[in-house]
Design a protein around this motif. Structure first.
Motif, PDB file in Angstrom:
ATOM      1  N   VAL A  62       0.839  -1.196   0.000  1.00 53.98           N
ATOM      2  CA  VAL A  62       0.000   0.000   0.000  1.00 53.98           C
ATOM      3  C   VAL A  62       0.872   1.243   0.000  1.00 53.98           C
ATOM      4  CG1 VAL A  62      -1.804   1.266   1.230  1.00 53.98           C
ATOM      5  CG2 VAL A  62      -1.800  -1.237   1.265  1.00 53.98           C
ATOM      6  N   PHE A  63       0.567   2.184  -0.889  1.00 56.25           N
ATOM      7  CA  PHE A  63       1.238   3.481  -0.922  1.00 56.25           C
ATOM      8  C   PHE A  63       0.200   4.541  -0.587  1.00 56.25           C
ATOM      9  CE2 PHE A  63       3.734   0.671  -3.469  1.00 56.25           C
ATOM     10  CZ  PHE A  63       5.056   1.058  -3.255  1.00 56.25           C
ATOM     11  N   GLN A  64       0.429   5.286   0.489  1.00 54.16           N
ATOM     12  CA  GLN A  64      -0.548   6.252   0.989  1.00 54.16           C
ATOM     13  C   GLN A  64       0.154   7.581   1.263  1.00 54.16           C
ATOM     14  OE1 GLN A  64      -3.646   6.293   1.162  1.00 54.16           O
ATOM     15  NE2 GLN A  64      -4.327   7.686   2.760  1.00 54.16           N
ATOM     16  N   THR A  65      -0.504   8.695   0.900  1.00 52.86           N
ATOM     17  CA  THR A  65       0.139  10.002   1.036  1.00 52.86           C
ATOM     18  C   THR A  65      -0.626  10.966   1.928  1.00 52.86           C
ATOM     19  OG1 THR A  65      -0.971  10.961  -0.899  1.00 52.86           O
ATOM     20  CG2 THR A  65       1.088   9.761  -1.304  1.00 52.86           C
ATOM     21  N   GLN A  66      -1.757  10.551   2.494  1.00 52.87           N
ATOM     22  CA  GLN A  66      -2.527  11.496   3.295  1.00 52.87           C
ATOM     23  C   GLN A  66      -3.443  10.755   4.266  1.00 52.87           C
ATOM     24  OE1 GLN A  66      -5.166  13.822   0.858  1.00 52.87           O
ATOM     25  NE2 GLN A  66      -6.051  12.056  -0.141  1.00 52.87           N
ATOM     26  N   LEU A  67      -4.188  11.517   5.030  1.00 53.24           N
ATOM     27  CA  LEU A  67      -5.147  10.964   5.976  1.00 53.24           C
ATOM     28  C   LEU A  67      -6.344  10.408   5.217  1.00 53.24           C
ATOM     29  CD1 LEU A  67      -5.272  11.022   9.171  1.00 53.24           C
ATOM     30  CD2 LEU A  67      -6.875  12.916   8.906  1.00 53.24           C
ATOM     31  N   PRO A  68      -6.758   9.165   5.476  1.00 51.10           N
ATOM     32  CA  PRO A  68      -7.965   8.629   4.820  1.00 51.10           C
ATOM     33  C   PRO A  68      -9.196   9.446   5.233  1.00 51.10           C
ATOM     34  CG  PRO A  68      -6.695   6.879   5.854  1.00 51.10           C
ATOM     35  CD  PRO A  68      -6.122   8.162   6.337  1.00 51.10           C
ATOM     36  N   THR A  69     -10.002   9.843   4.254  1.00 52.23           N
ATOM     37  CA  THR A  69     -11.112  10.767   4.553  1.00 52.23           C
ATOM     38  C   THR A  69     -12.478  10.246   4.152  1.00 52.23           C
ATOM     39  OG1 THR A  69     -10.685  11.872   2.433  1.00 52.23           O
ATOM     40  CG2 THR A  69      -9.644  12.807   4.400  1.00 52.23           C
ATOM     41  N   LEU A  70     -12.532   9.149   3.390  1.00 49.27           N
ATOM     42  CA  LEU A  70     -13.826   8.657   2.903  1.00 49.27           C
ATOM     43  C   LEU A  70     -14.016   7.183   3.239  1.00 49.27           C
ATOM     44  CD1 LEU A  70     -14.108  10.185  -0.709  1.00 49.27           C
ATOM     45  CD2 LEU A  70     -15.253  10.980   1.360  1.00 49.27           C
ATOM     46  N   GLY A  71     -15.298   6.796   3.443  1.00 51.01           N
ATOM     47  CA  GLY A  71     -15.643   5.396   3.597  1.00 51.01           C
ATOM     48  C   GLY A  71     -15.184   4.800   4.912  1.00 51.01           C
ATOM     49  N   ALA A  72     -15.206   3.452   4.962  1.00 59.54           N
ATOM     50  CA  ALA A  72     -14.767   2.746   6.173  1.00 59.54           C
ATOM     51  C   ALA A  72     -13.320   3.102   6.491  1.00 59.54           C
ATOM     52  CB  ALA A  72     -14.902   1.244   5.959  1.00 59.54           C
ATOM     53  N   GLY A  73     -13.035   3.270   7.772  1.00 58.83           N
ATOM     54  CA  GLY A  73     -11.674   3.599   8.181  1.00 58.83           C
ATOM     55  C   GLY A  73     -11.302   5.057   8.017  1.00 58.83           C
ATOM     56  N   ALA A  74     -12.279   5.927   7.719  1.00 56.15           N
ATOM     57  CA  ALA A  74     -11.987   7.358   7.600  1.00 56.15           C
ATOM     58  C   ALA A  74     -11.508   7.899   8.936  1.00 56.15           C
ATOM     59  CB  ALA A  74     -13.227   8.112   7.131  1.00 56.15           C
ATOM     60  N   LEU A  75     -10.542   8.820   8.881  1.00 54.99           N
ATOM     61  CA  LEU A  75      -9.916   9.345  10.085  1.00 54.99           C
ATOM     62  C   LEU A  75      -9.936  10.868  10.095  1.00 54.99           C
ATOM     63  CD1 LEU A  75      -6.766   7.012  10.089  1.00 54.99           C
ATOM     64  CD2 LEU A  75      -8.765   6.778  11.583  1.00 54.99           C
ATOM     65  N   GLN A  76      -9.801  11.420  11.274  1.00 54.93           N
ATOM     66  CA  GLN A  76      -9.674  12.859  11.434  1.00 54.93           C
ATOM     67  C   GLN A  76      -8.359  13.165  12.138  1.00 54.93           C
ATOM     68  OE1 GLN A  76     -13.204  14.024  13.584  1.00 54.93           O
ATOM     69  NE2 GLN A  76     -14.447  14.195  11.713  1.00 54.93           N
ATOM     70  N   SER A  77      -7.841  14.343  11.862  1.00 57.96           N
ATOM     71  CA  SER A  77      -6.561  14.719  12.462  1.00 57.96           C
ATOM     72  C   SER A  77      -6.684  14.779  13.980  1.00 57.96           C
ATOM     73  CB  SER A  77      -6.093  16.065  11.918  1.00 57.96           C
ATOM     74  OG  SER A  77      -4.867  16.430  12.527  1.00 57.96           O
ATOM     75  N   ARG A  78      -5.727  14.145  14.664  1.00 57.68           N
ATOM     76  CA  ARG A  78      -5.727  14.138  16.131  1.00 57.68           C
ATOM     77  C   ARG A  78      -4.503  14.856  16.693  1.00 57.68           C
ATOM     78  NH1 ARG A  78      -5.985   8.265  18.322  1.00 57.68           N
ATOM     79  NH2 ARG A  78      -4.500   7.811  16.646  1.00 57.68           N
ATOM     80  N   GLU A  79      -3.640  15.352  15.828  1.00 56.63           N
ATOM     81  CA  GLU A  79      -2.407  15.962  16.314  1.00 56.63           C
ATOM     82  C   GLU A  79      -2.583  17.450  16.568  1.00 56.63           C
ATOM     83  OE1 GLU A  79       2.318  15.886  15.192  1.00 56.63           O
ATOM     84  OE2 GLU A  79       0.912  16.378  13.581  1.00 56.63           O
ATOM     85  N   ASP A  80      -2.105  17.903  17.712  1.00 61.98           N
ATOM     86  CA  ASP A  80      -2.052  19.316  18.039  1.00 61.98           C
ATOM     87  C   ASP A  80      -0.597  19.764  17.901  1.00 61.98           C
ATOM     88  OD1 ASP A  80      -2.096  21.866  18.989  1.00 61.98           O
ATOM     89  OD2 ASP A  80      -2.950  21.380  20.958  1.00 61.98           O
ATOM     90  N   PRO A  81      -0.262  20.530  16.856  1.00 60.47           N
ATOM     91  CA  PRO A  81       1.143  20.926  16.666  1.00 60.47           C
ATOM     92  C   PRO A  81       1.731  21.650  17.865  1.00 60.47           C
ATOM     93  CG  PRO A  81      -0.156  21.416  14.700  1.00 60.47           C
ATOM     94  CD  PRO A  81      -1.129  21.014  15.769  1.00 60.47           C
ATOM     95  N   ASN A  82       0.891  22.283  18.658  1.00 58.56           N
ATOM     96  CA  ASN A  82       1.391  23.019  19.820  1.00 58.56           C
ATOM     97  C   ASN A  82       1.843  22.091  20.946  1.00 58.56           C
ATOM     98  OD1 ASN A  82       0.826  25.539  18.621  1.00 58.56           O
ATOM     99  ND2 ASN A  82      -1.326  25.411  19.265  1.00 58.56           N
ATOM    100  N   GLN A  83       1.471  20.801  20.846  1.00 60.39           N
ATOM    101  CA  GLN A  83       1.818  19.846  21.897  1.00 60.39           C
ATOM    102  C   GLN A  83       3.003  18.963  21.525  1.00 60.39           C
ATOM    103  OE1 GLN A  83       0.274  19.807  24.967  1.00 60.39           O
ATOM    104  NE2 GLN A  83      -0.685  21.676  24.173  1.00 60.39           N
ATOM    105  N   ARG A  84       3.655  19.256  20.405  1.00 56.83           N
ATOM    106  CA  ARG A  84       4.755  18.398  19.951  1.00 56.83           C
ATOM    107  C   ARG A  84       5.946  18.427  20.914  1.00 56.83           C
ATOM    108  NH1 ARG A  84       4.783  20.044  13.498  1.00 56.83           N
ATOM    109  NH2 ARG A  84       2.905  18.879  12.912  1.00 56.83           N
ATOM    110  N   SER A  85       6.091  19.514  21.648  1.00 60.31           N
ATOM    111  CA  SER A  85       7.220  19.635  22.578  1.00 60.31           C
ATOM    112  C   SER A  85       6.808  19.427  24.023  1.00 60.31           C
ATOM    113  CB  SER A  85       7.863  21.025  22.427  1.00 60.31           C
ATOM    114  OG  SER A  85       8.295  21.251  21.107  1.00 60.31           O
ATOM    115  N   SER A  86       5.613  18.937  24.230  1.00 61.81           N
ATOM    116  CA  SER A  86       5.089  18.821  25.585  1.00 61.81           C
ATOM    117  C   SER A  86       5.904  17.836  26.415  1.00 61.81           C
ATOM    118  CB  SER A  86       3.630  18.372  25.545  1.00 61.81           C
ATOM    119  OG  SER A  86       3.155  18.100  26.849  1.00 61.81           O
ATOM    120  N   THR A  87       6.057  18.170  27.691  1.00 61.89           N
ATOM    121  CA  THR A  87       6.692  17.250  28.639  1.00 61.89           C
ATOM    122  C   THR A  87       5.663  16.607  29.551  1.00 61.89           C
ATOM    123  OG1 THR A  87       7.046  19.050  30.229  1.00 61.89           O
ATOM    124  CG2 THR A  87       8.816  18.603  28.650  1.00 61.89           C
ATOM    125  N   LYS A  88       4.381  16.969  29.370  1.00 64.63           N
ATOM    126  CA  LYS A  88       3.334  16.474  30.270  1.00 64.63           C
ATOM    127  C   LYS A  88       2.778  15.128  29.823  1.00 64.63           C
ATOM    128  CE  LYS A  88       1.912  21.142  31.602  1.00 64.63           C
ATOM    129  NZ  LYS A  88       0.801  22.128  31.653  1.00 64.63           N
TER     130      LYS A  88
END
Length: 816
Positions: free
Chosen positions: A367-393
Motif C-alpha cells: 500500500v502506498f498512501q500520502t494522506q489521511l484517509p477521509t472517505l468510507g470505512a476507516g476514515a480518520l480525522q486529524s488528532r495531532e495538536d502541533p502546539n503539543q509536539r514539545s510537551s513534557t506532560k
C-alpha cells in the motif's frame, strides 16, 4: 537533553518481573515448520561448524561446561567494578560483539549465531528468585529469516522430532546409543528412525550423530505434505496506489513505476507468480490485465460503501503471461492521473477490495498512501495538536483511533495476506491507526516524512533504495513460527509484527529477511537439575518458488546458580533492545512518562542490586560490572529517541514510526539507531587494519558520542544505521578533502552536498554535512546540523553534560 522532571520512581521498573505465568502448549499445538534458500548474508558471517564428539551423554555435556573460575580472565573483566562517575572511556575501540556463552569449545562451535538468535543473559539463572535478584530481564532476540551465506538444506522423508514436545533434533540432544536420543528440551528418550542411520553427507550408515541436523544449529528442511493444509500458494503481489491530488503533487508514482519496471524480473517467484494493481482516490480503480488484451482496461467502482470486485479472473494475472500489459500499465500510470484534482482518500474501501481480491490465494499487498484517509470505512480525522509536539506532560493519541484497520489486518492474516505500508506524507496521516494493518498481518512499515520528489531529494533517494531492496528481497508466504524452550522456562510476551495464534505460535502471513522479533521469558520451575538451557525457533513457510520449508534455529546456554555468573554473562545490547520493546508497549498501554520512568528505574535497580549483592567495594559512586558499564549510556540514548523523548518538538507520526522500528528491527540495526558509531577519518592508519582480498581496510577506533570528541581540524563519520553523516571541520586537511570529496579545499565544497551510497541494507543515504562558522547556515544545513547533534547522546563535556546529569539523577533516585 536534561532528564525531564517527570523522571520519578513511581513507575514499576521493568526489572520487577512478577508476570503472570502462562503454560506453554507444546504438546497440544500443531507441529511448527519453516523455509529459505542460501543468499547473501547482509548482517555478517554465519558459523556452522562441525561437532564431532560421538554420542555425548548428559553427564558428558554437563562436564563440558566449566565454571567461570575456569576462565578467570573473562570473569575478572566482565565483573570488574566500574565507577561511572569517574570512568571516562567506557566505549571499546571496536563495535561491541555479543558475549560468548561459557560453554566448552565443542558446544560453542555449533551454537547458533548471535546475529540470528540471542539471549539477554548468556548464563541462565537457575531460579526465578535468582533472576529477580539480578534485576535484569530474561528474553530472546530473534532474526529468523535473515539472509545467510551458508544454510544446510536437508531433504529427508523423515524429519526427526521429539515425540513429546515436538522439538527438532539438533546438536544439543544426547545420543544414549545408536538407536536412542534424549530430547534437550523435555528430556524424553526417543527412538532413532532407520532412515536417520544413513548420513547423506558421508554416505555411510551407523553414525546418526554426524547427520547435518546434529552438526548445525541452523538448518532448513524441505517439508512434506504433512506440513501443508493446502497446496503451496503461488507468489502473489498486489499493489494498492494512492492517486489523489496529494499523491500527484508528491510525485512518488513515477518513481514507483520506474522501480517496479526495473525490478519486474527480480520479483521473487516462479512461473506461477501473480500480480495485480489497484488505484484509489475517492473511487477505486481496478485493472484488467488478462492475456490477449491489446491494452490494460480500467474498471471503476464508485460505490465505496459496498465494495465489490468487478471481475474475479482478470485482475490478479500471471506475470509471465501478462508481462507486456503490466509494462504498458506501469508506463501509463504516472500520466493517467496527472490532472487529478480529487483531494479525498478512500483507503479503507481500497483495502477491503484488496482483501477480497487476494483472499483466494493469499500473498502480499503493498500500500502506498500520502494522506489521511477521509472517505468510507476507516476514515480518520486529524488528532495531532502541533502546539503539543514539545510537551513534557505526556503524549496523546499513540493508540489507534479506530479498530477498523486492526480487524481488517486480522482478517488478512487469516487468509495468509500480509500488508506492507509505504507512507509518503507531508502532513499528519495518523500512522498510529494505519500501522495496525502491518502490525497484525506481519507486514513492514516504511515512512517518508515531508516526501516530495523535488523539494526533498534525500527522501526520494531513500525511497528508491528502500523500494529496490523491498521488491527484490526474499519472501516467505503463509508462515508460522513456534518457539520452544527447556522444561522449566516459559514464554509470556512477544514483540514484533505478527498475530499470536497460541502461547508459543506466531502467525506470519508474510516473512521477510529484514524483520526481527523479541520474546520475554520467565523461569517457572527450578533448573537445578540442568546444566544447559536450550531454545529452539522453528519457522514454517512457503518459499516464493512454491516449496514448503522449515527453518530451525537452536540456541544453547549454561545454567548458573551464582549472581556473579549472571552478571558476567549479561548482554548489554540485547537487554537494551528488549527494554526498548517493553518501553514501547508501556507507552501505549499506560503513558510515555510511565515508560520513561521505568527505563530510569531499570538502571537504578541494576546499580542497587549489583552494589548490594555482588560488589564488595565500599566506595561511593555508581558502580556497575564492566559487562554492563554502557547500560546507563544506552538508556539515556533510548530516552532521547523520537519514540520516547519529551520536551523536543516531535511530530506524532514520526514518533509512532520510531516506535514501529523498535518493534521490528534486528539488534544490529536497532543499536546503531540508538547509539550510532562515530569515527574520525582524517587520521586513519593501517594499525589494526583488516586485509581482505589484497585490500587494506582501516579500523578507526570508536569515539564517544560527545561534542568534545569533535574538532575543527578533523573529519568524522557517524553511522546511524539508516543514514551516514560526514562532518567536515573548517580547518580539515585540504589533502583529505581533495581525496575524499574531490574538492581542492574546504571553501570549494558545495553547500548541502548530498551523495548516495549503499549500506548493508541498501537503504542508507550518505549525507555530507558541512561545518561552517560563518555565514549563518542555510535552512537545510541547519536541519542537518540539528539532526547530527541529536545523535550526540552522551555530551561528556564538564560544563554541560547530559550524561553526567543523567548519572546524577540516578544517584538522586538511589538516595530516596
Amino acid at each position: 537533553m536534561q532528564p525531564s522532571n517527570d523522571m520519578t520512581n513511581q513507575a514499576a521498573p521493568y526489572a520487577n518481573y512478577g508476570y503472570p505465568n502462562m503454560q506453554p502448549a507444546y504438546q497440544q499445538g500443531p507441529p511448527s515448520h519453516a523455509d529459505s534458500s542460501p543468499s547473501h548474508d547482509l548482517y555478517g558471517q554465519s558459523s556452522y561448524q562441525q561437532y564431532s564428539q560421538p554420542f555425548p551423554n548428559l553427564s558428558q555435556l554437563s562436564a563440558a561446561l566449566g565454571g567461570l573460575s575456569g576462565v578467570p580472565e573473562l570473569e575478572v573483566e566482565a565483573l570488574r567494578p566500574v565507577n561511572l562517575l569517574q570512568e571516562r572511556n567506557l566505549l571499546p575501540p571496536r563495535p561491541i560483539e555479543a558475549p560468548e556463552p561459557n560453554l566448552s569449545p565443542d558446544l560453542k562451535k555449533v551454537n547458533c549465531s548471535p546475529q540470528t538468535f540471542r539471549c539477554t543473559l548468556t548464563s541462565i539463572p537457575q531460579t526465578q528468585a535468582l533472576l529477580n535478584k539480578a534485576r535484569l530481564p530474561l528474553g530472546l532476540l530473534l532474526h529468523p529469516f535473515r539472509d545467510l551465506q551458508q544454510l544446510p538444506v536437508i531433504t529427508s522423508n523423515t524429519i526427526v522430532r521429539c515425540r513429546s514436545c515436538r522439538t527438532y533434533i539438533n546438536p544439543f540432544v544426547t545420543f544414549l546409543d545408536q538407536r536412542r536420543w534424549k530430547c534437550n528440551l523435555c528430556y524424553r528418550v526417543n527412538d532413532v528412525p532407520d532412515e536417520f542411520m544413513y548420513n547423506p553427507v558421508t554416505r555411510s550408515y551407523g553414525e546418526p550423530h554426524k547427520r547435518p541436523e546434529v552438526q548445525n544449529s541452523t538448518v532448513e528442511f524441505i517439508a512434506s505434505s504433512d506440513y501443508m493444509l493446502r497446496p503451496p500458494q503461488p507468489a502473489a503481489y498486489l499493489f494498492v496506489l494512492d492517486v489523489s491530488h496529494n499523491a500527484v503533487e508528491a510525485g512518488y508514482l513515477k518513481y514507483f513505476c520506474e522501480s517496479l519496471l526495473d525490478n519486474l524480473d527480480k520479483l521473487p517467484g516462479d512461473t506461477r507468480t501473480r500480480v495485480g494493481f489497484l488505484t484509489f482516490d475517492n473511487t477505486i480503480h481496478f485493472y484488467n490485465l488478462q492475456d490477449g488484451l491489446s491494452q490494460p482496461q480500467m474498471l471503476v467502482v464508485s460505490d465505496i460503501d459496498d465494495v465489490f470486485i468487478p471481475s474475479h479472473d482478470s485482475l490478479m494475472v500471471n506475470l509471465k503471461e501478462s508481462k507486456e500489459l503490466v509494462k504498458d500499465l506501469l508506463t501509463s500510470l504516472p500520466t493517467m492521473f496527472s490532472q487529478s484534482r480529487e483531494t479525498h482518500s478512500a483507503l479503507g474501501p481500497a483495502l477491503q477490495a484488496a482483501f477480497k481480491l487476494m483472499s483466494p490465494t493469499g500473498g502480499r499487498v503493498t500500500v502506498f498512501q500520502t494522506q489521511l484517509p477521509t472517505l468510507g470505512a476507516g476514515a480518520l480525522q486529524s488528532r495531532e495538536d502541533p502546539n503539543q509536539r514539545s510537551s513534557t506532560k505526556g503524549v496523546q493519541h499513540l493508540s489507534p483511533a479506530t479498530d477498523f484497520y486492526k480487524k481488517l489486518a486480522l482478517d488478512c492474516s487469516g487468509q495468509q495476506i500480509g500488508v506492507d505500508l509505504f507512507m509518503l506524507s507531508s502532513q499528519y496521516a495518523d500512522l498510529a491507526s494505519l500501522s495496525c494493518m502491518s502490525k497484525y498481518s506481519a507486514g513492514s512499515i516504511f515512512y517518508y516524512p515531508s516526501f516530495h520528489y523535488i523539494h526533498n531529494p534525500a527522501q526520494l533517494e531513500k525511497f528508491q533504495r528502500d523500494l529496490e531492496r523491498y521488491l527484490s528481497r526474499k519472501i516467505g508466504f503463509e508462515a508460522v513460527m513456534r518457539i520452544r524452550c527447556t522444561k522449566g522456562l516459559s514464554i509470556h510476551t512477544f514483540h514484533g509484527n505478527f498475530f499470536v495464534r497460541s502461547t508459543d505460535l506466531l502467525s506470519l502471513a508474510n516473512v521477510n529477511p529484514d524483520s526481527a522479533f523479541a520474546v520475554q521469558m520467565s523461569i517457572e520451575d527450578s533448573l537445578a537439575d540442568s546444566s544447559l538451557a536450550c531454545f529452539q525457533a522453528a519457522l514454517l513457510y512457503t518459499s516464493s518458488k512454491g516449496k514448503r520449508r522449515i527453518r530451525v534455529h537452536t540456541l544453547c546456554l549454561p545454567v548458573v546458580n551464582q549472581l556473579s555468573d549472571v552478571y558476567a554473562g549479561a548482554d548489554v545490547q540485547a537487554i537494551t533492545c528488549l527494554l526498548a520493546n517493553m518501553a514501547i508497549d508501556r507507552s501505549i498501554s499506560s503513558s510515555l512518562s510511565d515508560a520513561r520512568d521505568a527505563l530510569v528505574n531499570a538502571v537504578v535497580d541494576l546499580v542497587t542490586a549489583y552494589k548490594s549483592n555482588v560488589s564488595n567495594l565500599q566506595q561511593s559512586g555508581l558502580i556497575l560490572p564492566a559487562a554492563m558499564r554502557l547500560f546507563p549510556v544506552y538508556i539515556l540514548a533510548l530516552l532521547k529517541q523520537k519514540a520516547l523523548r519529551t520536551g523536543t518538538s516531535t511530530r506524532l507520526d514520526e514518533r509512532v514510526f520510531d516506535m514501529c522500528e523498535f518493534k521490528t528491527q534486528p539488534l544490529q540495526q536497532l543499536m546503531r539507531m540508538v547509539h550510532p558509531d562515530l569515527y574520525r577519518l582524517d587520521n586513519m592508519s593501517d594499525q589494526g587494519a583488516l586485509h581482505l582480498n589484497d585490500t587494506v581496510v582501516p579500523q578507526p577506533p570508536l569515539l564517544h558520542l560527545s561534542a568534545e570528541r569533535l574538532s575543527r581540524d578533523g573529519a568524522f563519520l557517524m553511522d546511524c544505521g539508516n543514514v551516514f553523516y560526514l562532518w567536515i571541520g573548517k580547518c580539515c586537511n585540504d589533502m583529505f578533502i581533495r581525496d575524499v570529496l574531490g574538492c581542492p579545499n574546504y571553501a570549494s565544497i558545495p553547500p548541502n552536498m548530498v551523495s548516495k551510497t549503499q549500506t548493508v541494507c541498501n537503504t542508507a543515504l550518505f549525507i555530507f554535512f558541512l561545518f561552517f562558522c560563518s555565514p549563518p547556515p542555510c535552512r537545510d544545513e541547519a536541519s542537518a546540523k540539528s539532526a547530527f547533534f541529536q545523535h550526540l547522546v552522551e555530551d561528556r563535556s564538564e560544563s554541560a553534560s547530559s550524561y553526567y546529569e543523567f548519572l546524577q539523577h540516578i544517584q538522586q533516585q538511589l538516595s530516596k
